[in-house]
Design a protein around this motif. Sequence first.
Motif, PDB file in Angstrom:
ATOM      1  N   ARG A 266      51.911  43.591  48.575  1.00 36.20           N
ATOM      2  CA  ARG A 266      50.503  44.006  48.624  1.00 36.20           C
ATOM      3  C   ARG A 266      49.857  43.860  47.243  1.00 36.20           C
ATOM      4  O   ARG A 266      48.683  43.492  47.135  1.00 36.20           O
ATOM      5  CB  ARG A 266      50.388  45.457  49.084  1.00 36.20           C
ATOM      6  N   ALA A 267      50.613  44.147  46.192  1.00 34.57           N
ATOM      7  CA  ALA A 267      50.085  43.998  44.838  1.00 34.57           C
ATOM      8  C   ALA A 267      49.752  42.549  44.546  1.00 34.57           C
ATOM      9  O   ALA A 267      48.696  42.237  43.975  1.00 34.57           O
ATOM     10  CB  ALA A 267      51.101  44.536  43.828  1.00 34.57           C
ATOM     11  N   ILE A 268      50.638  41.632  44.942  1.00 38.47           N
ATOM     12  CA  ILE A 268      50.420  40.208  44.688  1.00 38.47           C
ATOM     13  C   ILE A 268      49.258  39.678  45.506  1.00 38.47           C
ATOM     14  O   ILE A 268      48.398  38.940  44.997  1.00 38.47           O
ATOM     15  CB  ILE A 268      51.703  39.414  45.002  1.00 38.47           C
ATOM     16  N   GLU A 269      49.208  40.033  46.790  1.00 39.52           N
ATOM     17  CA  GLU A 269      48.150  39.526  47.676  1.00 39.52           C
ATOM     18  C   GLU A 269      46.771  39.924  47.195  1.00 39.52           C
ATOM     19  O   GLU A 269      45.817  39.143  47.284  1.00 39.52           O
ATOM     20  CB  GLU A 269      48.364  40.065  49.092  1.00 39.52           C
ATOM     21  N   THR A 270      46.643  41.137  46.691  1.00 42.17           N
ATOM     22  CA  THR A 270      45.330  41.659  46.314  1.00 42.17           C
ATOM     23  C   THR A 270      45.083  41.654  44.814  1.00 42.17           C
ATOM     24  O   THR A 270      43.964  41.878  44.381  1.00 42.17           O
ATOM     25  CB  THR A 270      45.184  43.105  46.822  1.00 42.17           C
ATOM     26  N   ARG A 271      46.151  41.409  44.018  1.00 45.08           N
ATOM     27  CA  ARG A 271      46.091  41.502  42.559  1.00 45.08           C
ATOM     28  C   ARG A 271      45.513  42.858  42.139  1.00 45.08           C
ATOM     29  O   ARG A 271      44.586  42.974  41.354  1.00 45.08           O
ATOM     30  CB  ARG A 271      45.262  40.363  41.963  1.00 45.08           C
ATOM     31  N   ARG A 272      46.139  43.896  42.715  1.00 45.08           N
ATOM     32  CA  ARG A 272      45.788  45.265  42.388  1.00 45.08           C
ATOM     33  C   ARG A 272      47.030  46.018  41.921  1.00 45.08           C
ATOM     34  O   ARG A 272      48.145  45.753  42.360  1.00 45.08           O
ATOM     35  CB  ARG A 272      45.204  45.994  43.617  1.00 45.08           C
ATOM     36  N   TRP A 273      46.821  46.970  41.029  1.00 47.05           N
ATOM     37  CA  TRP A 273      47.884  47.899  40.682  1.00 47.05           C
ATOM     38  C   TRP A 273      48.185  48.779  41.885  1.00 47.05           C
ATOM     39  O   TRP A 273      47.285  49.134  42.654  1.00 47.05           O
ATOM     40  CB  TRP A 273      47.469  48.778  39.514  1.00 47.05           C
ATOM     41  N   VAL A 274      49.449  49.148  42.026  1.00 42.76           N
ATOM     42  CA  VAL A 274      49.877  50.070  43.074  1.00 42.76           C
ATOM     43  C   VAL A 274      50.548  51.270  42.402  1.00 42.76           C
ATOM     44  O   VAL A 274      51.452  51.110  41.580  1.00 42.76           O
ATOM     45  CB  VAL A 274      50.866  49.411  44.053  1.00 42.76           C
ATOM     46  N   ALA A 275      50.091  52.466  42.759  1.00 40.17           N
ATOM     47  CA  ALA A 275      50.745  53.709  42.330  1.00 40.17           C
ATOM     48  C   ALA A 275      51.403  54.302  43.568  1.00 40.17           C
ATOM     49  O   ALA A 275      50.721  54.664  44.526  1.00 40.17           O
ATOM     50  CB  ALA A 275      49.728  54.673  41.736  1.00 40.17           C
ATOM     51  N   ARG A 276      52.730  54.395  43.540  1.00 41.88           N
ATOM     52  CA  ARG A 276      53.485  54.785  44.741  1.00 41.88           C
ATOM     53  C   ARG A 276      54.157  56.135  44.526  1.00 41.88           C
ATOM     54  O   ARG A 276      55.040  56.272  43.683  1.00 41.88           O
ATOM     55  CB  ARG A 276      54.533  53.723  45.065  1.00 41.88           C
ATOM     56  N   SER A 277      53.746  57.125  45.333  1.00 38.26           N
ATOM     57  CA  SER A 277      54.349  58.447  45.285  1.00 38.26           C
ATOM     58  C   SER A 277      55.123  58.670  46.580  1.00 38.26           C
ATOM     59  O   SER A 277      54.540  58.732  47.664  1.00 38.26           O
ATOM     60  CB  SER A 277      53.281  59.537  45.126  1.00 38.26           C
ATOM     61  N   ALA A 278      56.447  58.783  46.464  1.00 35.91           N
ATOM     62  CA  ALA A 278      57.314  59.000  47.626  1.00 35.91           C
ATOM     63  C   ALA A 278      57.987  60.356  47.484  1.00 35.91           C
ATOM     64  O   ALA A 278      58.526  60.683  46.418  1.00 35.91           O
ATOM     65  CB  ALA A 278      58.360  57.897  47.719  1.00 35.91           C
ATOM     66  N   ASN A 279      57.969  61.139  48.522  1.00 34.21           N
ATOM     67  CA  ASN A 279      58.481  62.506  48.483  1.00 34.21           C
ATOM     68  C   ASN A 279      59.893  62.586  47.899  1.00 34.21           C
ATOM     69  O   ASN A 279      60.161  63.369  46.996  1.00 34.21           O
ATOM     70  CB  ASN A 279      58.456  63.093  49.902  1.00 34.21           C
ATOM     71  N   THR A 280      60.789  61.749  48.413  1.00 34.59           N
ATOM     72  CA  THR A 280      62.170  61.747  47.923  1.00 34.59           C
ATOM     73  C   THR A 280      62.504  60.472  47.160  1.00 34.59           C
ATOM     74  O   THR A 280      63.669  60.241  46.831  1.00 34.59           O
ATOM     75  CB  THR A 280      63.144  61.902  49.104  1.00 34.59           C
ATOM     76  N   GLY A 281      61.523  59.647  46.893  1.00 35.48           N
ATOM     77  CA  GLY A 281      61.721  58.387  46.179  1.00 35.48           C
ATOM     78  C   GLY A 281      61.683  57.201  47.134  1.00 35.48           C
ATOM     79  O   GLY A 281      61.809  57.369  48.341  1.00 35.48           O
ATOM     80  N   ILE A 282      61.417  56.033  46.589  1.00 36.36           N
ATOM     81  CA  ILE A 282      61.376  55.681  45.185  1.00 36.36           C
ATOM     82  C   ILE A 282      59.912  55.615  44.732  1.00 36.36           C
ATOM     83  O   ILE A 282      59.146  54.798  45.234  1.00 36.36           O
ATOM     84  CB  ILE A 282      62.054  54.320  44.951  1.00 36.36           C
ATOM     85  N   SER A 283      59.536  56.498  43.792  1.00 43.13           N
ATOM     86  CA  SER A 283      58.185  56.489  43.233  1.00 43.13           C
ATOM     87  C   SER A 283      58.151  55.550  42.038  1.00 43.13           C
ATOM     88  O   SER A 283      59.129  55.433  41.297  1.00 43.13           O
ATOM     89  CB  SER A 283      57.773  57.898  42.811  1.00 43.13           C
ATOM     90  N   CYS A 284      57.000  54.883  41.850  1.00 42.32           N
ATOM     91  CA  CYS A 284      56.909  53.911  40.758  1.00 42.32           C
ATOM     92  C   CYS A 284      55.485  53.414  40.628  1.00 42.32           C
ATOM     93  O   CYS A 284      54.606  53.762  41.418  1.00 42.32           O
ATOM     94  CB  CYS A 284      57.836  52.716  41.027  1.00 42.32           C
ATOM     95  N   PHE A 285      55.257  52.580  39.641  1.00 42.42           N
ATOM     96  CA  PHE A 285      54.043  51.778  39.505  1.00 42.42           C
ATOM     97  C   PHE A 285      54.412  50.320  39.749  1.00 42.42           C
ATOM     98  O   PHE A 285      55.534  49.893  39.459  1.00 42.42           O
ATOM     99  CB  PHE A 285      53.442  51.929  38.105  1.00 42.42           C
ATOM    100  N   ILE A 286      53.471  49.562  40.289  1.00 45.51           N
ATOM    101  CA  ILE A 286      53.698  48.142  40.542  1.00 45.51           C
ATOM    102  C   ILE A 286      52.515  47.369  39.979  1.00 45.51           C
ATOM    103  O   ILE A 286      51.357  47.678  40.280  1.00 45.51           O
ATOM    104  CB  ILE A 286      53.848  47.851  42.049  1.00 45.51           C
TER     105      ILE A 286
END
Length: 539
Positions: free
Chosen positions: A452-472
């Motif tokens: 999704r980051a590549i298709e839209t050329r947007r930053w992604v901020a991912r918050s997952a309750n038990t993981g894996i949380s990260c920035f993309i």
Amino acid sequence: MNAFLRKRFPLLLSILSGLLMWAAWPSSPLTFLVFIGLVPLLAITDRVKDGRVYFGLLFLAFWIWNTGSTWWVGNTTVPASGIFANAFNALLMTIPWWGYKRTRARVDRVTGYFALIIYWLTFEYIHQQWELSWPWLTLGNVFAMRPGWVQWYEYTGTMGGSLWVLLMNILVYQAWRRGQHEPGWFFLWKDGWKPLLLLLFPLAVSYFVITAESETTEPSKNVVIVQPNIDPYDEKFSEGAAMDQLHKFLALTKEKTDSTTRFIIWPETALFPSGAWEHLLNDQPEVMEIRAFLAQHPRAKIVTGASTFRRYLPTEDVPATARIMNGEIYYDAFNSSIEIDTSLNIQIYHKAKLVPGVELTPYMRYLPFMKKLALNMGGISGSYGLTPGVPLFFNPDEQCNIFTAICYESVYGDFVAEKVREGANLLVVCTNDGWWGNTEGHRQHLQYARLRAIETRRWVARSANTGISCFITPRGTVIDPQPYWEAAVIKHAVTPYYHQTFYVKYSGFTAKAPLIFCILLVAYTIILRVIRRQHVENI
């Protein structure tokens, strides 16, 4: 080949195809196997004449692929649901190949291959649109761990990846067929260069796309992501635990929040696990505590998952998903995300892509008696509502419009692209992947967000309750991924971009192209059949 193996050769090919596709799927490092994973099925199509045997071999291959890659969907209160889901999806996958077999019997080989491509891409398109949607095994998703291979997804989306896989398998099969008739290695000279060229060309394009990108001068925003690590089975939805969990969220948030923080991201259903009325959100004790915290950081906003209820007034149309309370009050339950700041304005987004069988009973407007059959995964049971909330979280003061993909909404490339067309310049994923345990489920889900980051050329901020949380990053690079099943909080500067990629601008049209070709191809096949039948009758 002896008689024993010759008789069972199609069965071995079917098993081989399923195993190759499974071995290629994320998070396996053997991605390249996808380029030959469908070759055995092409061979089966040419070898097997009996329709029932052909169907059985197709189903077996797709069932092995589905079960091997997504067996974890059975980690529910009803494990048999996973068996059904894998078998049903395998059954659906046989349809385009069955159509290819029927078309191939009436046309030349090249037209037959074209038909296979169109039928499969049409299947993938429909599988993202209807209420039994499950696009997890879209062929183009296989490259999620190889962002360097598919930077051109900003032009084609995953449909381009699916086309690449299909064409590669067809050309490899054609080269193999030529090898059965040509002496020595002569066939490599005549046909072997074709799949090699098709393999290298997209890789070269991807390289040039990366090198052609220039550094941005747009201002960045500091974002904090919280991973609370709350067990969804034994802790998340336990009675009276909501405020204790809120305090855990706030304690983690304080570790990284400062005067430069602009957005704080919490995961799916972080607030109101038992639900809260949307018209009374400002009176909720959780919201009051959050605002007391934000008073110390007035420029920060919290984007969080929440379970909410919306009451329908007597003058409003009542949707088929609505529930009834006390015999007279109609309302819907929603898997929502909300944005809270120091004002009294709370923006509410309702999840639009619901998980069949878990959050939605498909087509219950036609079968209302099935309304209560959605699987209970904790919290609010039964089907969720589909009444739209806000499309994006608009923040004109920060010049940042956020789209929050809730859970597996992040698997839908066209849907995310639509939100970017509407103005989203920062993507957030709020999810709770703890349902599936420490399986490939949460790892695959993370990898798909890179596409999704590549298709839209947007930053992604991912918050997952038990993981894996990260920035993309917009190139699909994962930054600061947090270990699964550990509490964590991370901070990073992200840049809200405004440019729209070719895919974002035109995916609404290009995604429908295979469907249009499919309709024309089916019509052509029917007409051709009628003409031939009339010709035979005239003779």
